[in-house]
Scaffold this active site. Structure first.
Site: not given
Ligand code: PGA
Length: 255
Positions: A13, A15, A170, A176
């Site tokens: 992902n 983002k 999640e 994050g």
């Molecule tokens: P992250 O994000 O791996 O940066 O924690 C996961 C997500 O939001 O799908």
């Protein structure tokens, strides 16, 4: 529960990251590293990179997804993108109900359900995100929250349609933040989601469902997380932006 009944999928992902040049470079670096993956590989990219990603991954084992879609097929929805528009481009997957959409853009269980139906009707495969906030975990209501999100998102979804859906657990406090759920915590909630699916549909359907974990999954912890009996791969944010890290996670999930 039999892990052999279902497929692990590692989905990136991205983002709101990577311009077109950066996207091209990242995919070019990634493709040779992940070509022997023994799990599904998907990259969900910003709308502006979809064309680039589709072109760059042609003929490879990497599938392309978007990060959201609207519930209407077309109309007066300034700034939105419909599921049909994505499907027509050749996009296969779409992330829905991500906690950042819920947190910053007013996404609700109701709109997630509407978007999910639109995606399925257009022939897209939704990656449906559910997960509790830190205070909800601390308040001991993780199962209530995740169960409710799952049930409301899946309202009106048939058993046949469910075969095209991936659920990503999640925990919001792990996204994050560098704080990963322990492998046990991840497995526990993934297992709970599977029991919710079993109650809504049946055991065979629940056993066949790909349920990912997401939230600070990285090259170092992926093996332990994806080895859990109810964790079928992951939804990867930060670590999907580095080809070598993403490839290591895919290697771990392929074991
Ligand atoms: P992250 O994000 O791996 O940066 O924690 C996961 C997500 O939001 O799908």
């Amino acid at each position: 529960m039999n892990k052999a009944l279902r497929k692990a999928v590692i989905a990136g992902n991205w983002k709101m990251n990577k311009n077109r040049q950066e996207a091209k470079a990242l995919i070019a670096e990634m493709l040779p590293l992940v070509k022997d993956a023994d799990c599904g590989v998907v990259i969900c990219v910003p709308y502006t990179n979809l064309e680039t990603a589709l072109e760059a991954t042609k003929g490879s084992n990497v599938k392309v997804g978007a990060e959201n879609c609207h519930w209407a097929t077309s109309g007066a929805f300034t700034g939105e993108i419909s599921a049909d528009m994505l499907a027509e481009m050749g996009v296969e997957y779409v992330v829905l109900g991500h906690s950042e959409r819920r947190q910053y853009f007013g996404e609700t269980d109701g709109t997630v359900n509407k978007r999910l139906h639109a995606a399925l009707t257009a022939g897209l495969k939704p990656i449906l995100c559910v997960g509790e906030l830190l205070n909800e975990r601390e308040g001991g209501i993780t199962e209530e929250v995740v169960g409710m999100q799952t049930k409301l998102a899946l309202a009106g979804v048939t058993k046949e349609q469910l075969a095209n859906i991936i659920i990503a657990y999640e925990p919001v406090w792990a996204i994050g933040t560098g704080k990963t759920a322990t492998a046990e915590q991840a497995n526990e909630v993934n297992h709970y989601i599977r029991t919710v699916v079993e109650k809504l549909y049946d055991k065979e359907t629940a056993d066949a469902m790909t349920i990912q974990y997401g939230g600070s999954m990285n090259a170092g912890n992926a093996e332990e997380l994806t080895a859990q009996p109810d964790v079928d791969g992951g939804l990867i944010g930060g670590a999907s932006l580095k080809a070598a890290d993403f490839a290591k996670i895919i290697e771990a999930a392929s074991k």
